[in-house]
Design a protein around this motif. Structure first.
Motif, PDB file in Angstrom:
ATOM      1  N   MET A   1      19.295  22.936   2.775  1.00  0.00           N
ATOM      2  CA  MET A   1      19.927  24.163   2.263  1.00  0.00           C
ATOM      3  C   MET A   1      19.993  25.173   3.400  1.00  0.00           C
ATOM      4  SD  MET A   1      18.884  26.392  -1.050  1.00  0.00           S
ATOM      5  CE  MET A   1      19.908  27.756  -1.571  1.00  0.00           C
ATOM      6  N   GLY A  97       9.368  17.910  -1.590  1.00  0.00           N
ATOM      7  CA  GLY A  97      10.621  18.179  -2.283  1.00  0.00           C
ATOM      8  C   GLY A  97      11.531  19.097  -1.487  1.00  0.00           C
ATOM      9  N   LEU A  98      10.967  20.125  -0.874  1.00  0.00           N
ATOM     10  CA  LEU A  98      11.773  21.015  -0.035  1.00  0.00           C
ATOM     11  C   LEU A  98      12.297  20.278   1.193  1.00  0.00           C
ATOM     12  CD1 LEU A  98       9.812  24.409  -0.046  1.00  0.00           C
ATOM     13  CD2 LEU A  98      11.807  23.767  -1.413  1.00  0.00           C
ATOM     14  N   ARG A 101      15.262  18.229   0.599  1.00  0.00           N
ATOM     15  CA  ARG A 101      16.465  19.034   0.365  1.00  0.00           C
ATOM     16  C   ARG A 101      16.877  19.827   1.602  1.00  0.00           C
ATOM     17  NH1 ARG A 101      13.740  17.936  -4.053  1.00  0.00           N
ATOM     18  NH2 ARG A 101      14.813  17.716  -6.062  1.00  0.00           N
ATOM     19  N   THR A 212       8.638  23.252  -9.218  1.00  0.00           N
ATOM     20  CA  THR A 212       9.227  22.155  -8.459  1.00  0.00           C
ATOM     21  C   THR A 212      10.114  22.722  -7.360  1.00  0.00           C
ATOM     22  OG1 THR A 212      11.204  22.007  -9.847  1.00  0.00           O
ATOM     23  CG2 THR A 212       9.266  20.711 -10.531  1.00  0.00           C
ATOM     24  N   ALA A 213      10.395  21.905  -6.370  1.00  0.00           N
ATOM     25  CA  ALA A 213      11.297  22.333  -5.302  1.00  0.00           C
ATOM     26  C   ALA A 213      12.666  22.686  -5.872  1.00  0.00           C
ATOM     27  CB  ALA A 213      11.419  21.226  -4.261  1.00  0.00           C
ATOM     28  N   GLU A 214      13.146  21.897  -6.813  1.00  0.00           N
ATOM     29  CA  GLU A 214      14.458  22.152  -7.410  1.00  0.00           C
ATOM     30  C   GLU A 214      14.481  23.486  -8.147  1.00  0.00           C
ATOM     31  OE1 GLU A 214      17.724  19.942 -10.333  1.00  0.00           O
ATOM     32  OE2 GLU A 214      15.755  19.044  -9.984  1.00  0.00           O
ATOM     33  N   ALA A 215      13.430  23.780  -8.917  1.00  0.00           N
ATOM     34  CA  ALA A 215      13.373  25.047  -9.654  1.00  0.00           C
ATOM     35  C   ALA A 215      13.306  26.234  -8.698  1.00  0.00           C
ATOM     36  CB  ALA A 215      12.167  25.050 -10.589  1.00  0.00           C
ATOM     37  N   LEU A 217      14.543  26.366  -5.623  1.00  0.00           N
ATOM     38  CA  LEU A 217      15.847  26.544  -4.989  1.00  0.00           C
ATOM     39  C   LEU A 217      16.878  27.092  -5.969  1.00  0.00           C
ATOM     40  CD1 LEU A 217      15.937  23.408  -2.681  1.00  0.00           C
ATOM     41  CD2 LEU A 217      15.472  25.784  -2.063  1.00  0.00           C
ATOM     42  N   ASP A 218      16.739  26.757  -7.241  1.00  0.00           N
ATOM     43  CA  ASP A 218      17.611  27.360  -8.253  1.00  0.00           C
ATOM     44  C   ASP A 218      17.415  28.869  -8.287  1.00  0.00           C
ATOM     45  OD1 ASP A 218      18.757  24.975  -8.994  1.00  0.00           O
ATOM     46  OD2 ASP A 218      17.472  24.674 -10.747  1.00  0.00           O
ATOM     47  N   LYS A 219      16.167  29.314  -8.157  1.00  0.00           N
ATOM     48  CA  LYS A 219      15.890  30.757  -8.140  1.00  0.00           C
ATOM     49  C   LYS A 219      16.484  31.398  -6.893  1.00  0.00           C
ATOM     50  CE  LYS A 219      12.237  34.239  -7.929  1.00  0.00           C
ATOM     51  NZ  LYS A 219      12.965  35.144  -8.839  1.00  0.00           N
ATOM     52  N   ARG A 221      19.052  30.466  -5.235  1.00  0.00           N
ATOM     53  CA  ARG A 221      20.517  30.507  -5.346  1.00  0.00           C
ATOM     54  C   ARG A 221      20.989  31.565  -6.336  1.00  0.00           C
ATOM     55  NH1 ARG A 221      19.702  24.749  -6.169  1.00  0.00           N
ATOM     56  NH2 ARG A 221      19.940  23.627  -4.194  1.00  0.00           N
TER      57      ARG A 221
END
Length: 222
Positions: A1, A97-98, A101, A212-215, A217-219, A221
């Motif tokens: 990202m 996780g990061l 990504r 989680t890494a996904e959660a 990164l959602d924040k 974004r």
């Protein structure tokens, strides 16, 4: 990202070690017949190791000199980092996780470089970090943003797009004042009470298992 970087504190944030740091002062003092007060503990929390050693010698009467106190602390903590320290639950999975990504990461710590390197290697974080830096590398403390900027220089991100994760309230104050994004994980009330962290961090979690890494990164974004 692209454009996002993350800087992690080590002790109390990535690894479960603050109990050992808090205990080593009390243990060494108790062995010398000295009882540390809460005010002593609060003062020591924000200090570098040389500062804390000087405080323990000059204000509390521990050791023959501040250098003597520092050597005693180092001896106990080197053994801890080599043989006992463990990652906080979920921390390694979050870092992995990061990394998966494409998020560049670094560690910025108040721990001496040799202990810090041993800790990061033992707990499995080393392969995922662009840099592992200590305040000792710069002769500063986390009351100033220099160590975070040094870590950030390896990530290629500006302050506004770099998250700093900490468990210590005073370090979050430094990050926030310098224009970094702020994430916090609760560890203990000496480093920072839940209320103190809430007041300073954009994102606060009880444990890494809660994010989680996904959660994350959602924040970012959003």
């Amino acid at each position: 990202m692209s454009g996002i970087g993350v800087i992690f504190d080590c002790d109390g944030t990535l690894v479960d070690s603050m109990g050992a740091w808090h205990e080593v002062d009390r243990t060494l003092a108790a062995e010398a017949g000295i009882a540390l007060t809460k005010a002593d503990a609060d003062a020591i929390t924000t200090m570098s190791l040389p500062e804390a050693s000087a405080y323990l010698h000059e204000q509390c009467g521990l050791g023959a000199s501040s250098e003597d106190v520092l050597a005693m602390i180092f001896e106990r903590m080197r053994a801890f980092y080599a043989n006992e320290v463990e990652a906080r639950p979920g921390a390694l999975a979050f870092v992995q996780g990061l990394h998966a990504r494409g998020v560049p990461m670094a560690v910025a710590s108040s721990t001496p470089p040799d202990m810090l390197a041993c800790c990061i290697e033992r707990c499995g974080f080393a392969p995922y970090m662009k840099a592992v830096v200590s305040v000792d590398d710069l002769g500063t403390s986390k009351r100033e943003p220099a160590v975070y900027d040094h870590a950030r220089s390896f990530l290629g991100t500006d302050r506004a797009h770099t998250w700093g994760f900490e468990d210590a309230a005073y370090a979050l104050d430094t990050l926030r004042a310098a224009g970094f994004r702020t994430g916090a994980i609760y560890d203990n009330d000496i480093s920072g009470s839940w209320d103190a962290l809430v007041a300073r961090a954009e994102l606060l979690i009880p444990t890494w298992e809660d994010l989680t890494a996904e959660a994350f990164l959602d924040k970012v974004r959003a």
